[in-house]
Design an enzyme around this catalytic site. Structure first.
Site, mmCIF file in Angstrom:
data_model
loop_
_atom_site.group_PDB
_atom_site.id
_atom_site.type_symbol
_atom_site.label_atom_id
_atom_site.label_comp_id
_atom_site.label_asym_id
_atom_site.label_seq_id
_atom_site.Cartn_x
_atom_site.Cartn_y
_atom_site.Cartn_z
ATOM 1 N N HIS A 289 0.811 -1.254 0.127
ATOM 2 C CA HIS A 289 0.091 -0.009 -0.159
ATOM 3 C C HIS A 289 0.731 1.537 -0.046
ATOM 4 O O HIS A 289 0.447 2.129 -0.511
ATOM 5 C CB HIS A 289 -1.110 -0.096 1.280
ATOM 6 N N ASP B 285 -5.579 6.027 0.444
ATOM 7 C CA ASP B 285 -5.629 4.590 0.191
ATOM 8 C C ASP B 285 -7.121 3.993 0.212
ATOM 9 O O ASP B 285 -7.865 4.133 0.684
ATOM 10 C CB ASP B 285 -4.890 3.925 1.440
#
Ligand code: UDP
Ligand code: UDP
Length: 481
Positions: A24, A125
């Site tokens: 991520h 994210d």
């Protein structure tokens, strides 16, 4: 939004918020770097503490690589969440939930305080959608997600809202049949669906189901992919076939390695020893094996893994992970797990390391001829960037869907009969050796990998699709200032 007078230089200010895990963080920082390179000011909001050491090391390297006038870093302190109240035993998913629950307390104040210059956009994210939508709607600036997986996976994630609307109150485990049919996308078999989505009431299931219908509230989605790699999914997403009214999907891939990622040589990183060893091997002769930043090789699998490598007939560089979280991975040595005799053979035929490696540097080394990976999307794109044939061994999550992309493109093989590496039967050493042989000796794979590498370089090069999209986006934000 306040407006500038004509005499003031127009600076676009973008805030980024990553979530847990290198899978991520890497795409977040690589995307941020694109905007920094084009003159934007960036604020990086970092949830503290991180799960892994690799993440905190990378954040430090990133922050020390840009002047504070261009890069601003703000900590987001996390609240305590009782792990027994969260339905997951995965430390990274527990952290997603912790970040999700912490956002309402500190983030509105952080975002409102970013005023010099005022914020033009917020990019966060994929795992943080539901708690962020009400916050960003209130603050009224454009918000985007960066998606960490292929456009094929994003199509699936987005289309879930359509399927669930047709089946109100029904769980994905029931409404997902033998195959998932998404308009414009090659069907996704149930066996490729992330296993935890089919597990009722798992945290994975609840986050996916909660977030998918909110995608329409975003201003756009940045994704680490490019036209030649995923023409079908990108077209279906952007012409409204996957979900009518979905915001634009911007393929800014391949997200390429950045200067700040380089791991300095130190006895701890082993980097110079690895490179020296690779330098001594013939071109295209080494198999590089790495299953990402958070995929451990199961105890019951590790001996067959070693046997497969020892008997495959090629030299290998094997990055071994025995634990999910790197901070815990120092407790045990590989010799303890494999035994001295197997370890001796490993050292004769190749090299095994238990440290974080600079994967981009290794993949770019001429002696590496093939890449055994777990179907992690960042890694697959990195393999494509360096034109290396891939053996994709999906372990969990989105990794079968990512493996399908590699297979459809002809740049890699994916032994479907192996099932889920983290869940299904042990794959025998002979099978592993056979698949490595197929990857290393298949000429059509090599040619396709070379072609895709060229397309990747074009997309990321001067005047390529990535630059065009980033520049256009910046111009659009400037109009709002
Ligand atoms: N990576 C690395 N060195 C390692 C292990 C992983 O540089 O020793 C990087 C790799 O280059 C990739 C990321 O960590 O960028 C892993 O992301 P990916 O999506 O491939 O898999 P995940 O770890 O999220 O499952
Ligand atoms: N994902 C998602 N929403 C979330 C969290 C994850 O769509 O809230 C997707 C993510 O893009 C990826 C998959 O779920 O396709 C697996 O996520 P995970 O974090 O387990 O991936 P990893 O860290 O192993 O790369």
């Amino acid at each position: 939004m306040t407006s500038c007078t004509n005499s003031e230089p127009v600076t676009v200010h973008v805030a980024f918020l990553p979530s847990a895990g290198m899978g991520h963080l890497n795409p977040c920082l690589r995307t941020a770097e694109q905007f920094l390179r084009h003159g934007c000011k960036v604020t990086l909001i970092t949830p503290k503490p991180t799960v892994s050491l690799a993440e905190s090391n990378l954040i430090n390297r990133f922050c020390s690589s840009f002047p504070s006038s261009q890069l601003n870093q703000v900590d987001l302190n996390l609240i305590d969440v009782d792990p027994t109240q969260v339905n997951t035993n995965d430390p990274f998913w527990l952290h997603f939930e912790t970040i999700r629950q912490s956002l309402q307390y500190h983030l509105p104040t952080i975002l409102s305080s970013l005023s010099s210059p005022p914020l033009s956009a917020f990019i966060y994210d994929v795992s943080l959608i539901s708690p962020l939508v009400p916050i960003t709607e209130k603050l009224c600036f454009p918000s985007y997600i960066y998606f960490i997986a292929p456009a094929r996976m994003f199509s699936f994630f987005a289309h879930l809202s359509v399927l669930s609307e047709k089946n109100p109150g029904v769980k994905p485990s029931s409404f997902i049949g033998g195959v998932v049919e998404i308009p414009g996308i090659a069907p996704i078999p149930r066996s490729s669906v992330p296993p935890l989505l089919l597990e009722p009431n798992s945290l994975f299931e609840s986050i996916f189901m909660e977030d998918s219908p909110k995608l329409k509230k975003l201003s756009g989605i940045f994704i680490n992919s490019f036209e030649e790699l995923e023409p079908e999914a990108l077209a279906a997403l952007n012409n409204g076939r996957v979900v009518p009214g979905l915001p634009p999907v911007y393929p800014i891939g391949p997200l390429v390695p950045c200067e700040f990622e380089k791991v300095r040589s130190s006895p701890k990183t082993n980097s110079s020893t690895i490179l020296k060893w690779l330098d001594g091997q013939p071109a295209g002769s080494v198999v590089y094996v790495c299953l990402g930043n958070r995929t451990q090789t199961r105890r019951e699998q590790i001996k067959d893994m070693a046997q497969g490598l020892i008997s495959c007939g090629y030299k290998f560089l094997w990055v071994v992970k025995l634990k999910i979280v790197d901070r815990e991975d120092q407790e045990e040595e590989l010799d303890d797990v494999l035994g001295n005799e197997v370890m001796k053979q490993v050292n004769e035929k190749g090299m095994a390391v238990k440290t974080w490696v600079d994967q981009m540097e290794i993949l770019g080394h001429p002696s590496v001829g093939g890449f055994v990976n777990h179907g992690g999307w960042n890694s697959l794109v990195e393999g494509v960037w360096h034109g290396k044939p891939i053996l994709s061994w999906a372990h969990d999550g989105d990794q079968k869907i990512a493996s399908e992309v590699v297979k459809m493109n002809g740049v890699g093989i994916w032994p479907q009969v192996w099932g889920w590496g983290a869940r299904d039967d042990v794959v025998k050493g002979e099978e592993i050796a056979r698949a490595i042989n197929e990857m290393m000796s298949n000429e059509s794979l090599r040619n396709k990998a070379r072609e895709m590498k060229e397309a990747a370089r074009k997309a990321a090069g001067v005047g390529g699709s990535c630059e065009v999209i980033i520049k256009r986006q910046i111009e659009e934000w400037k109009k709002r200032i």
